[in-house]
Design a protein around this motif. Sequence first.
Motif, PDB file in Angstrom:
ATOM      1  N   ASP A 121       0.838  -1.208   0.000  1.00 41.69           N
ATOM      2  CA  ASP A 121       0.000   0.000   0.000  1.00 41.69           C
ATOM      3  C   ASP A 121       0.871   1.256   0.000  1.00 41.69           C
ATOM      4  O   ASP A 121       0.597   2.216  -0.724  1.00 41.69           O
ATOM      5  N   ALA A 132       2.556   1.716  -3.352  1.00 46.43           N
ATOM      6  CA  ALA A 132       1.584   2.164  -4.353  1.00 46.43           C
ATOM      7  C   ALA A 132       1.293   3.649  -4.175  1.00 46.43           C
ATOM      8  O   ALA A 132       1.257   4.418  -5.145  1.00 46.43           O
ATOM      9  N   GLN A 134      -2.663  -1.730 -10.566  1.00 44.85           N
ATOM     10  CA  GLN A 134      -4.077  -1.365 -10.581  1.00 44.85           C
ATOM     11  C   GLN A 134      -4.261   0.059 -10.042  1.00 44.85           C
ATOM     12  O   GLN A 134      -4.997   0.868 -10.621  1.00 44.85           O
ATOM     13  N   HIS A 135      -3.571   0.367  -8.954  1.00 47.33           N
ATOM     14  CA  HIS A 135      -3.673   1.690  -8.335  1.00 47.33           C
ATOM     15  C   HIS A 135      -3.163   2.772  -9.308  1.00 47.33           C
ATOM     16  O   HIS A 135      -3.762   3.840  -9.445  1.00 47.33           O
ATOM     17  N   ASP A 153      -5.781   3.164 -12.081  1.00 48.96           N
ATOM     18  CA  ASP A 153      -6.955   3.861 -11.530  1.00 48.96           C
ATOM     19  C   ASP A 153      -6.704   5.369 -11.437  1.00 48.96           C
ATOM     20  O   ASP A 153      -7.636   6.165 -11.492  1.00 48.96           O
ATOM     21  N   ASN A 154      -5.432   5.750 -11.274  1.00 49.63           N
ATOM     22  CA  ASN A 154      -5.097   7.166 -11.163  1.00 49.63           C
ATOM     23  C   ASN A 154      -4.683   7.799 -12.499  1.00 49.63           C
ATOM     24  O   ASN A 154      -4.190   8.925 -12.527  1.00 49.63           O
TER      25      ASN A 154
END
Length: 399
Positions: free
Chosen positions: A9, A12, A344-345, A348-349
């Motif tokens: 986390d 990311a 993925q993060h 998504d951004n």
Amino acid sequence: MESYKRMTDEAAAEIVGILQSVLPPEKGPYALHEPELTSVEKTYVAAALEEGFVSYAGPRVVAFEDSLAALCGVQHAVAMVNGTAALHVVLMALGIGAGDEVLCPALTFVGTANGIAHAGATPHFVDSDAVDLGISPARLGAYLGRIAEKRGGSCYNKKTGKRIAAMVPVHVFGHIGQMDHLADLAEEWGITIVEDAAESLGSRDERNAAFTRSTAAVTSFNGNKTVTTGGGGAVLTNDGELAARIRHLTTTAKQKHPWAFIHDEVAFNFRLPALNAALGQAQLSRFDDMLSRKRKLAGIYRSAFTGARHWTFHNEPQNSVSNYWLNAVHLEAPESTSLDPILQHLIDNGYHCRPFWTPMHKLDFLAEMPRDNLPVAEMLANRVICLPSSPILGGPPPK
Ligand SMILES: *Cc1c(COP(=O)(O)O)cnc(C)c1O
């Protein structure tokens, strides 16, 4: 488990934060590598349409090949439909095929392995260097010492009995690997070198040169490469006979004659159409500028990632000059990392980052191919993320 998730986390969040500082989110989303098509490209392509030579006739393909050879510092460039075909045909023209093995890194784009397999040869996977991302000469030297023997000037795999005819070093992301060391090894063992320079147009090795230690090189002009013709590729070589042989094989083996159709062997129609060559001419005319903006972008990323906790920017190898086709960062993490939640993060951004390729020996259809142990390739595949690297991100082209 808990601490692993926390690390992921944090990593990311950190990489997205750094990208946001370099590439304003409101201007996204950002592609991995977009072709840059300006008024110059429109002018060249419109001129080709105007001339009426959109296919194989006319002077455009030869003019494109001449500019390409000049840019690469080689005597001959033979353009064709794509880079995979270029590798296939150059191996064929060198008499490398069925019954031969060809060494290449496991950590490459599948086109390398496909080109070798189309020629009828067996791809034989070797490990990579963690710093320059190309074939590791140290590991390759040790491996050949274990599995190979030299007979009559050629190298043979003691286990399979097959000739190890060639080696295809790949200049991953535009970084030139240790070509001098690889070429010394190849000489020692009687192995021909064909460089896969699909990603490295404009890059220079530690002697500030390129294409000086191989028999031939291939490059690609796919839409995501530094220079694009829409789709295309080329063989680069200083060997005039080899260039002529490749030209013959890629143009239906037609003998020169003002009207008769005399073809003298089974061959290919792998010609690059003039319309694509026109696009390539435009791109080459702007190459120096695109290259300098790509290098500028690399500098911006390098400073932005300085001091990052979880990420290290992948610099060009010492004393070499990279075109930074793709900028990449390494996750400093335990072996078991999965990059999926981080990718993925990023997506998504609005940052279309990508992992490394799946190493070739992990693809089902190549799983049975001969190979060394591949710990570095496997480690890199789990750690490296490629960042948006279009030339426009290093600044706009001059008006
Ligand atoms: C792009 C690429 C190729 C293949 O080129 P195509 O023109 O797509 O066939 C081969 N090897 C590497 C390393 C590449 O990046």
